[in-house]
Design a protein around this motif. Structure first.
Motif, PDB file in Angstrom:
ATOM      1  N   THR A 105      31.401 -61.172  -4.989  1.00 42.28           N
ATOM      2  CA  THR A 105      31.090 -61.018  -3.388  1.00 42.28           C
ATOM      3  C   THR A 105      31.899 -61.063  -2.582  1.00 42.28           C
ATOM      4  N   GLY A 106      33.600 -60.402  -2.615  1.00 39.98           N
ATOM      5  CA  GLY A 106      34.570 -60.851  -1.853  1.00 39.98           C
ATOM      6  C   GLY A 106      34.870 -59.102  -1.458  1.00 39.98           C
ATOM      7  N   GLY A 107      35.647 -59.545  -0.749  1.00 40.54           N
ATOM      8  CA  GLY A 107      36.106 -57.960   0.513  1.00 40.54           C
ATOM      9  C   GLY A 107      36.426 -56.692  -0.617  1.00 40.54           C
ATOM     10  N   MET A 108      36.227 -56.672  -1.759  1.00 44.37           N
ATOM     11  CA  MET A 108      36.904 -55.472  -2.130  1.00 44.37           C
ATOM     12  C   MET A 108      35.511 -55.236  -3.150  1.00 44.37           C
ATOM     13  N   ALA A 109      34.725 -55.983  -2.924  1.00 39.48           N
ATOM     14  CA  ALA A 109      33.311 -55.181  -3.864  1.00 39.48           C
ATOM     15  C   ALA A 109      32.942 -53.701  -3.750  1.00 39.48           C
ATOM     16  N   ASP A 110      33.003 -53.582  -2.618  1.00 38.34           N
ATOM     17  CA  ASP A 110      32.776 -51.978  -2.807  1.00 38.34           C
ATOM     18  C   ASP A 110      33.231 -51.279  -2.763  1.00 38.34           C
ATOM     19  N   MET A 111      34.866 -51.526  -2.876  1.00 37.29           N
ATOM     20  CA  MET A 111      35.068 -50.532  -3.218  1.00 37.29           C
ATOM     21  C   MET A 111      35.491 -49.223  -3.987  1.00 37.29           C
ATOM     22  N   ASP A 112      35.410 -48.195  -3.425  1.00 39.71           N
ATOM     23  CA  ASP A 112      35.012 -46.428  -4.574  1.00 39.71           C
ATOM     24  C   ASP A 112      36.567 -46.382  -5.168  1.00 39.71           C
ATOM     25  N   THR A 113      36.348 -45.194  -5.606  1.00 37.99           N
ATOM     26  CA  THR A 113      37.650 -45.200  -7.139  1.00 37.99           C
ATOM     27  C   THR A 113      39.125 -44.513  -5.297  1.00 37.99           C
ATOM     28  N   PHE A 114      38.066 -43.850  -4.311  1.00 39.06           N
ATOM     29  CA  PHE A 114      39.566 -43.037  -3.628  1.00 39.06           C
ATOM     30  C   PHE A 114      39.848 -45.035  -2.711  1.00 39.06           C
ATOM     31  N   GLU A 115      38.679 -45.699  -2.184  1.00 40.67           N
ATOM     32  CA  GLU A 115      39.967 -46.653  -2.165  1.00 40.67           C
ATOM     33  C   GLU A 115      40.359 -47.575  -3.034  1.00 40.67           C
ATOM     34  N   PHE A 116      40.558 -47.205  -4.378  1.00 40.13           N
ATOM     35  CA  PHE A 116      41.117 -47.883  -5.158  1.00 40.13           C
ATOM     36  C   PHE A 116      42.633 -47.172  -5.221  1.00 40.13           C
ATOM     37  N   ALA A 117      41.923 -45.978  -5.407  1.00 38.73           N
ATOM     38  CA  ALA A 117      43.680 -45.350  -5.064  1.00 38.73           C
ATOM     39  C   ALA A 117      44.366 -45.226  -4.362  1.00 38.73           C
ATOM     40  N   GLU A 136      41.226 -43.155 -14.382  1.00 37.42           N
ATOM     41  CA  GLU A 136      39.635 -43.844 -14.317  1.00 37.42           C
ATOM     42  C   GLU A 136      39.863 -44.771 -15.026  1.00 37.42           C
ATOM     43  N   GLU A 137      40.852 -44.784 -16.029  1.00 37.59           N
ATOM     44  CA  GLU A 137      41.370 -46.768 -17.151  1.00 37.59           C
ATOM     45  C   GLU A 137      41.171 -47.708 -15.864  1.00 37.59           C
ATOM     46  N   GLN A 138      41.938 -47.961 -14.797  1.00 37.84           N
ATOM     47  CA  GLN A 138      42.642 -48.551 -14.328  1.00 37.84           C
ATOM     48  C   GLN A 138      41.342 -49.116 -13.404  1.00 37.84           C
ATOM     49  N   TYR A 139      40.319 -47.722 -12.824  1.00 33.93           N
ATOM     50  CA  TYR A 139      39.250 -47.920 -11.585  1.00 33.93           C
ATOM     51  C   TYR A 139      37.849 -48.826 -12.798  1.00 33.93           C
ATOM     52  N   ALA A 140      38.047 -48.635 -14.195  1.00 29.14           N
ATOM     53  CA  ALA A 140      36.934 -49.171 -14.741  1.00 29.14           C
ATOM     54  C   ALA A 140      37.221 -50.031 -15.033  1.00 29.14           C
ATOM     55  N   LEU A 141      38.509 -50.248 -15.151  1.00 32.55           N
ATOM     56  CA  LEU A 141      38.739 -51.872 -15.440  1.00 32.55           C
ATOM     57  C   LEU A 141      38.815 -52.974 -14.068  1.00 32.55           C
ATOM     58  N   PHE A 142      39.413 -52.130 -12.648  1.00 35.23           N
ATOM     59  CA  PHE A 142      38.915 -53.152 -11.732  1.00 35.23           C
ATOM     60  C   PHE A 142      37.570 -53.604 -11.560  1.00 35.23           C
ATOM     61  N   ARG A 143      36.669 -52.369 -11.781  1.00 36.91           N
ATOM     62  CA  ARG A 143      35.831 -52.719 -11.457  1.00 36.91           C
ATOM     63  C   ARG A 143      34.869 -53.807 -12.606  1.00 36.91           C
ATOM     64  N   ARG A 144      35.780 -54.005 -13.310  1.00 38.72           N
ATOM     65  CA  ARG A 144      34.448 -54.906 -14.818  1.00 38.72           C
ATOM     66  C   ARG A 144      34.898 -56.325 -13.930  1.00 38.72           C
ATOM     67  N   TYR A 145      36.279 -56.369 -13.733  1.00 37.17           N
ATOM     68  CA  TYR A 145      36.745 -57.637 -13.176  1.00 37.17           C
ATOM     69  C   TYR A 145      35.967 -58.406 -12.251  1.00 37.17           C
ATOM     70  N   LEU A 146      35.499 -57.217 -11.425  1.00 36.69           N
ATOM     71  CA  LEU A 146      35.557 -57.339  -9.546  1.00 36.69           C
ATOM     72  C   LEU A 146      33.866 -57.931  -9.864  1.00 36.69           C
ATOM     73  N   GLU A 147      32.970 -57.161 -10.585  1.00 37.23           N
ATOM     74  CA  GLU A 147      32.004 -58.004 -11.327  1.00 37.23           C
ATOM     75  C   GLU A 147      31.715 -58.722 -11.632  1.00 37.23           C
ATOM     76  N   SER A 148      32.659 -59.112 -12.182  1.00 35.81           N
ATOM     77  CA  SER A 148      32.745 -60.478 -13.574  1.00 35.81           C
ATOM     78  C   SER A 148      33.323 -61.605 -12.414  1.00 35.81           C
ATOM     79  N   ARG A 149      33.957 -61.612 -11.630  1.00 39.07           N
ATOM     80  CA  ARG A 149      35.048 -62.665 -11.013  1.00 39.07           C
ATOM     81  C   ARG A 149      35.292 -63.015  -9.579  1.00 39.07           C
ATOM     82  N   HIS A 150      34.148 -61.819  -8.823  1.00 43.96           N
ATOM     83  CA  HIS A 150      34.769 -61.185  -7.399  1.00 43.96           C
ATOM     84  C   HIS A 150      33.590 -60.582  -6.916  1.00 43.96           C
TER      85      HIS A 150
END
Length: 276
Positions: free
Chosen positions: A122-134, A106-120
């Motif tokens: 509108t990218g292809g991963m923007a809608d990736m949920d926790t299951f897709e991240f796993a 969960e800690e990785q995914y939370a960081l991943f979401r912050r990173y995407l929202e700041s840097r990408h």
């Protein structure tokens, strides 16, 4: 006694879709499944030929009229840190590296979401949920590690890299980091530390993915000494980034069947065009 011959991988081509790196271009990928007992050897062999892994798929660009995307790797023996890169290493001396099995948290995914929202955003991963991240982290048929970087004082997670272990190097499949630490140059630091990881394990290369001339997203990769790019079915030393062009050239790419025919399997056998 019955003997079965190894089955050659089948290659396919994706439908054209908008290029994420160069505006107005369409991208297309040549890909094959990564599975079975020979998955590690196939990944090792095709990584040397410009392919990248995404979960259980190996791919490389195969665009109809553009050849801007070039697979890039750092020759560790030829690398010397620049003045700014040495500053980046000192700036991040308080980070602790920990390499684990590919398991999403969960800690990785939370960081991943912050990173995407700041840097990408509108990218292809923007809608990736926790299951897709796993799935991105855990669905790997080869030797893979999650390399985490935490603040030694606070214990906070600062950066993560999904890293494949190849027979000749480490491949940085995907990395993300704390966007609020922009001054720390964490993206650069993670690459620098992977050079150190390769040295510690006597591996000659760090595979960075693709470098794209004309793309601001990829420009930082040209700043590493010892950089090599895969051009014309061979690895070449990067001498002058300005010598590479992002212009579309409709006649530059070989037909798909010829591209596949030029791919070598791990045992040295060439593929045949009929496998497409």
């Amino acid at each position: 006694m019955r003997h079965t011959l190894p089955i050659a991988p089948q290659f396919y081509v994706t439908a054209p879709q908008p290029c994420p790196y160069l505006a107005g271009r369409m991208e297309r990928k040549l890909f094959t499944a990564l599975q079975g007992d020979g998955a590690q050897r196939l990944n090792d062999g095709l990584s040397k030929q410009g392919f990248r892994r995404s979960q259980n798929v190996l791919y490389r660009p195969s665009c109809a009229d553009c050849a801007a995307c070039l697979s890039a790797r750092i020759n560790v023996a030829k690398f010397t840190a620049s003045k700014s890169q040495r500053k980046t290493m000192r700036r991040n001396a308080g980070l602790t590296r920990r390499a684990t099995s590919p398991w999403a948290t969960e800690e990785q995914y939370a960081l991943f979401r912050r990173y995407l929202e700041s840097r990408h955003a509108t990218g292809g991963m923007a809608d990736m949920d926790t299951f897709e991240f796993a799935a991105m982290v855990e669905e790997t048929p080869i030797r893979t590690r999650v390399v985490e970087y935490t603040d030694s004082a606070s214990g906070d997670l600062a950066a993560v890299c999904l890293t494949d272990i190849l027979d000749d190097g480490v491949s940085m499949v995907y990395s993300f980091y704390e966007p609020d630490m922009q001054s720390a140059s964490l993206g650069t630091y993670v690459i620098l530390d992977h050079i150190q990881i390769a040295r510690e394990n006597d591996l000659p290369y760090v595979y960075l993915g693709y470098w794209v001339p004309g793309s601001d997203k990829m420009g930082y990769k040209a700043g590493f000494s010892g950089l090599e790019v895969y051009v014309g079915n061979t690895w070449q030393k990067m001498r002058d980034p300005e010598a590479f062009s992002s212009h579309a050239r409709p006649l530059v790419n070989d037909p798909i069947a010829e591209q596949v025919a030029n791919i070598s399997l791990p045992d040295g056998r060439p593929l045949r065009p009929k496998t497409v």
